[in-house]
Design an enzyme around this catalytic site. Structure first.
Site, PDB file in Angstrom:
ATOM      1  N   LYS A  26    -125.245   8.708  20.223  1.00 35.13           N
ATOM      2  CA  LYS A  26    -124.023   9.235  20.548  1.00 35.13           C
ATOM      3  C   LYS A  26    -123.759  10.538  19.513  1.00 35.13           C
ATOM      4  O   LYS A  26    -123.685  10.299  18.476  1.00 35.13           O
ATOM      5  CB  LYS A  26    -122.898   8.525  20.715  1.00 35.13           C
ATOM      6  CG  LYS A  26    -121.596   9.296  21.080  1.00 35.13           C
ATOM      7  CD  LYS A  26    -120.409   8.465  20.917  1.00 35.13           C
ATOM      8  CE  LYS A  26    -119.243   9.343  21.175  1.00 35.13           C
ATOM      9  NZ  LYS A  26    -117.883   8.804  20.426  1.00 35.13           N
TER      10      LYS A  26
ATOM     11  N   GLY B  45    -109.211   9.787  23.530  1.00 35.85           N
ATOM     12  CA  GLY B  45    -107.809  10.327  24.160  1.00 35.85           C
ATOM     13  C   GLY B  45    -107.349   9.253  24.843  1.00 35.85           C
ATOM     14  O   GLY B  45    -106.043   9.100  24.993  1.00 35.85           O
TER      15      GLY B  45
ATOM     16  N   THR C 149    -110.257   3.082  19.515  1.00 39.09           N
ATOM     17  CA  THR C 149    -108.901   2.557  18.831  1.00 39.09           C
ATOM     18  C   THR C 149    -107.691   2.208  19.785  1.00 39.09           C
ATOM     19  O   THR C 149    -106.935   1.417  19.667  1.00 39.09           O
ATOM     20  CB  THR C 149    -108.141   3.720  17.909  1.00 39.09           C
ATOM     21  OG1 THR C 149    -107.998   4.881  18.700  1.00 39.09           O
ATOM     22  CG2 THR C 149    -108.954   3.839  16.753  1.00 39.09           C
TER      23      THR C 149
END
Lengths: 251, 251, 251, 251
Positions: free
Chosen positions: B97, B185, B207
């Site tokens: 990634k 987001g 998160t």
């Protein structure tokens, strides 16, 4: 049962309330209802559903789903009260989803007739689940009138516009002492999830499922989304921030 | 497998890609990963996660989750390429990634360094999953450079602002020949469902789960929401309307 | 002049930058430009405007409006640089609105070609006003390259979708050391007002005016809205609140 | 007068209705009112404005602004009717802005008490301007009761949240036979412009101006924004599109 939905002291493990309107056939409806996992489904007393009403009541009975007669099509308190009483006699249930709409263009509830009907029906021993607009004042009034839940709309019936005014839903939830069920306007799964995240106790929908290209798959989507939104609400989301926030400190 | 996510000819049944940043402990992380159902999880090569990196790699191996090393913390193409190569040597995977961020305030990708790094890594045989902004032009460029997917952001990392620009995500999906994975987001379940409804093939988050009050429950929410959004996308939602539309004809 | 817009040490009292594309006639364009109060108007060097280009340059000269040649239609840095140089020779101005779009479907800027062209033109002594996407990283890069302003889009050219991502515009404004001019996507007056409230120094538009049913009236609307938004920005708005707040204490 | 606002056969050239609540001093209020260009300003009969009420009435008289007494602070139809009658006697005007709010937390109108009071006051010869929620059904009912206008809120008083539900405002405008005045919730200039673009005939606000850091400048902003929105509405905006649309054909 972990985290049940409680309405008038009855517990439901599913937080997805279904409607039957718009289904193309009894078979399609059955597959959708099963896929949705619903335990409570509303059926219009006064409207001629395409799929036929007799069949619907039998279907719900066979599936073990609690039927919730509604007064769709009623324009006055008197009509709605009469319809609810006929439903009680015919079906043996004192639960009623109370709909008193003002006109065909918007199918929006008439707040005055609605409140009037709610007061009469509560007085008459009904367990009243009123379909209302998203006015926080009316929601309180309905609760004070003895309604078992309040059911504010997300947007007008059949529009698929989702929750047009999340602020109002939050205001309603913040002050409600009864369950808040988001009713009308849901178009897709994220709408249902959002309703639950705003603190609603359940979501009601019909055509978002029955008129989707694939009703059974959409029913699955709605079941999952409702559960997802409920879990997210209980899990406590991260706050919103203006600037970024790294997930881990730099070395 | 019905409707698998396919990246570089590999199939995954889960469309939820997890990150490990922000977890308070390995135990908490483990419960969240298991609850999420993820089969692909990204770990920073260059950042000191609170939970310790050695433990994370072992944890993923034990859980049978494919590890996806990322280049978080890199600011230039050169740094990112070096980090990817070190990861390949250390972990034996050529998947990466790719993150090349411009600054700490926004943690937004630097489009030039990102594209440069992507081109070098593709050339070097890597399977590149680039974290990008939501620019439809850059998305096409990354695909043309040979990236296996494109990973536009919903909003900056850690903001929890959801998908700020659904129109851009729709533009990217409409023209992409590789899977589009919404990255960064996401704050709550409806954000994940919306990403899938816009046509994304998967969603990545860290998160939103690890820093939720109850990470395990939020992981469940995200798993369900991702599935819900995917089903809704495939089921074909009802159109949006200005005026109401009754679910059944009047008698 | 109170609160002038300053670009490269030049002052403008109007914060509305107009484009000429889409006008149905020179007469219609003239009325719209006059009504808009614009002092700076961009004209495509490489496109065949319906109204004819020779006439447009003469019109601007007659109206005392500063012409701003643009490189619309250019796909590469090389094309754009060449076009800018031809414009400088032909028109005697070293100002250029730099457009390097990637494709016809989106007309979105190509960030790499754009930055390349900007660097070359700054080096060559141009005052560069670059049309960019709303990426805060690219905005900083363009400023660092010496551009006189940055011109992020609200949404793709001609879509009329307004400002799709106000958060990005706020991020750009928060870090910019040069004026930020909102370019592209404006559809109606409130879009222009919002741009200014987000902190933009000016707004650029063409077809929102030229293709409105009544271009002259829409030009008036845009002039007023731009001024309104600027005043509101400077006046310091009230904060947003969840609960109501009475305008005066009860007796 | 081109395009006047007509209420009960009276013409106003300004479409900005001001309130006086929240002003820090009579001097500040005077500057704001003058800057706003308002010709109609509402004053609470029952609330103790910081700036003193006697002074406010004199100020409006001196400025030639039509005073519009309001019933802010009333909780029942009876209170509101009494207050309106006292205002008529004291001020010699039969116009009244009717407010009947349900509680202090939301300051939202009580739809039942509001309609009741409106019916009584119309019967008694008043020109009634009712502050209402944004329910399209209630709006029609108020019009049918003989109200001179309907005044739906954008969001609760003092929240500055703007227009939370533009769809409802559009529904109200689409069916109204009297002017629709957006009342409450405006926070900044673009909110006022949007109200007009949605088809409202006027906008009412108080604290968005009086509690801004610079009330006089914000009053200018609101005057311009209201005019801008009205012009944009009349000018006929371009349609919204998904894909880009070049302003001029390629050569």
């Amino acid at each position: 049962m972990d985290d049940p939905l409680v309405i008038a002291a009855r517990e439901f493990s599913s937080r997805l309330v279904m409607g039957t309107g718009g289904a193309s056939s009894l078979e399609s409806l059955e597959r959708a209802l099963v896929a949705s996992g619903t335990e409570l489904t509303t059926v219009a007393m006064r409207r001629a559903d395409a799929v036929g009403q007799t069949g619907v009541w039998e279907l719900l009975a066979r599936l073990g789903i609690e039927p919730l007669p509604n007064t769709a099509g009623c324009r006055t308190a008197a009509e709605a009260v009469l319809t609810a009483r006929l439903a009680r006699e015919a079906l043996g249930t004192s639960w009623v989803k109370l709909e008193v709409v003002a006109d065909d263009q918007t199918l929006l509830p008439d707040p005055l007739e609605l409140l009037d009907a709610a007061e009469q029906l509560v007085e008459d021993g009904f367990t009243v689940l009123p379909y209302a607009n998203d006015d926080p004042v009316l929601a309180l009034r309905l609760e004070q009138a003895g309604c078992a839940v309040v059911m504010p709309l997300g947007s007008p019936i059949g529009t698929g516009l989702g929750i047009r005014n999340p602020h109002n839903i939050e205001l309603i939830v913040a002050r409600a002492g009864v369950p808040v069920i988001l009713d009308a306007g849901v178009g897709t799964a994220s709408d249902a999830a959002l309703a639950m995240e705003l603190g609603c106790s359940a979501v009601l929908m019909a055509t978002a499922v029955t008129r989707a290209d694939d009703p059974e798959r959409m029913a699955v989507a709605m079941r999952l989304a409702t559960e997802a939104g409920r879990h997210a609400y209980r899990a406590g989301r991260i706050p919103k921030r203006f600037w970024a926030h790294a997930s881990s400190p730099s070395r």
